[in-house]
Design an enzyme around this catalytic site. Structure first.
Site, PDB file in Angstrom:
ATOM      1  N   GLU A  29       0.852  -1.205   0.070  1.00 32.99           N
ATOM      2  CA  GLU A  29       0.003  -0.057  -0.092  1.00 32.99           C
ATOM      3  C   GLU A  29       1.126   1.470   0.271  1.00 32.99           C
ATOM      4  O   GLU A  29       0.497   2.262  -0.557  1.00 32.99           O
ATOM      5  CB  GLU A  29      -1.113  -0.233   1.192  1.00 32.99           C
ATOM      6  CG  GLU A  29      -2.133  -1.080   1.138  1.00 32.99           C
ATOM      7  CD  GLU A  29      -2.870  -1.252   2.296  1.00 32.99           C
ATOM      8  OE1 GLU A  29      -2.363  -1.640   3.488  1.00 32.99           O
ATOM      9  OE2 GLU A  29      -4.030  -1.267   2.266  1.00 32.99           O
ATOM     10  N   GLU A  39      -3.389  -9.895   3.931  1.00 28.99           N
ATOM     11  CA  GLU A  39      -4.424  -9.644   4.971  1.00 28.99           C
ATOM     12  C   GLU A  39      -5.401 -10.490   5.251  1.00 28.99           C
ATOM     13  O   GLU A  39      -5.588 -11.000   6.507  1.00 28.99           O
ATOM     14  CB  GLU A  39      -4.907  -7.974   4.896  1.00 28.99           C
ATOM     15  CG  GLU A  39      -3.889  -6.975   5.228  1.00 28.99           C
ATOM     16  CD  GLU A  39      -3.409  -6.492   3.875  1.00 28.99           C
ATOM     17  OE1 GLU A  39      -3.357  -7.263   2.917  1.00 28.99           O
ATOM     18  OE2 GLU A  39      -2.674  -5.376   3.961  1.00 28.99           O
TER      19      GLU A  39
END
Ligand code: COA
Length: 260
Positions: free
Chosen positions: A114, A134
């Site tokens: 990210e 995740e």
């Protein structure tokens, strides 16, 4: 200002920032996020810095994610705040008004992927690996990954990466448009530096306004984006750099931009 989790070097108008927790594969703990926020806030107003390069310490990782040890006590409310706070740091990078180049030297997973996505340009070592793992932890990407990854590589590929938690290597990242280029590992910082120097040699007013226009493309319709572009184009025409750039071309010489 000395940082505990970052190493910063500024020379020739280029700031290099190294996330420095190699024993934890540069995982972003709360302090690293606070320090990134402080460092980028300083770069934003620092007239000596035109371009920023960000990379990870050591040979193995860019950033292997947010620090998982700090996730365990999160609740619905604190989790929402945790995500929003991380998003804010990466938004600051994306909206810095100056180019930020991610030199991805190894694992860019979770928050590391990210972070790279929030940068304007991504150069990957041939050893880099990207992923949003995740789901393995029972969570979703929380630092803008669901939004920026889908915008960059398309929803289908973003869904595949996010839902399987799998990794893509540097060449696959290049193929799907996740990175701008792949270079031999040993050349990564030189190649990032070369690109940074090229950008730093341009009129920085136009560079900043270009970024503003490009960022607008992620937020608006084509017609609204074109209005933004026309307005920023007009702003350029009011700068000394515009007068110098066009004059230098016609006089067949290199422009001497003053970034005004
Ligand atoms: N948060 C906290 N610590 C992390 C971390 C993270 N995201 N990623 C790596 N580390 C730590 C490990 O716990 C280990 O610490 P230790 O030596 O004190 O035990 C150290 O960094 C080295 O990692 P290790 O797992 O031993 O290296 P590896 O080469 O076997 O595996 C990875 C590398 C990247 C595949 C593996 O570390 C990993 O899966 N990390 C988590 C990635 C992730 O899920 N990120 C998203 C978080 S939201």
């Amino acid at each position: 200002m000395p940082y505990q989790t970052l190493l910063i070097d500024v020379r020739d108008r280029i700031a290099t920032i190294i996330i420095n927790r190699p024993d934890k594969l540069n995982a972003l703990n709360a302090l690293a996020k606070t320090e990134l926020n402080e460092a980028f806030t300083e770069f934003k107003s620092d007239r000596e810095v035109d371009v920023v390069i960000i990379t990870g310490a050591g040979d193995k990782a860019f950033v292997a994610g947010t620090d998982i040890a700090e996730l365990t006590s999160l609740t619905r409310e604190s989790g929402k705040e945790f995500s929003a706070k991380g998003q804010k740091v990466l938004d600051l990078i994306e909206q810095l008004g100056k180019p930020v180049i991610a030199a991805v030297n190894g694992y860019a997973l979770g928050g590391g992927c990210e972070l790279a996505l929030a940068c304007h340009i991504r150069i990957a070592s041939d050893r880099a690996k990207f992923g949003q793992p995740e789901v393995n932890l029972g969570i979703i990407p929380g630092y803008g990954g669901t939004q920026r990854l889908a915008r960059l590589v398309g929803r289908g590929r973003a869904a595949e990466m996010i839902l399987t938690g799998g990794q893509v290597d540097a060449n696959e990242a290049l193929r799907i448009g996740l990175v701008n280029k792949v270079v031999p590992h040993a050349e990564l910082m030189d190649r990032a530096g070369q690109m940074a120097r090229t950008i730093a040699s341009m009129g920085q007013k136009a560079v900043g306004l270009s970024l503003q226009a490009i960022n607008a493309s992620a937020e608006t319709s084509l017609s609204e984006g074109e209005k933004v572009e026309a307005s920023l184009f007009g702003d350029c025409c009011d700068t000394e750099d515009f007068k110098e750039g066009t004059k230098a071309f016609l006089e067949k010489r290199k422009p001497a931009f003053k970034n005004r």
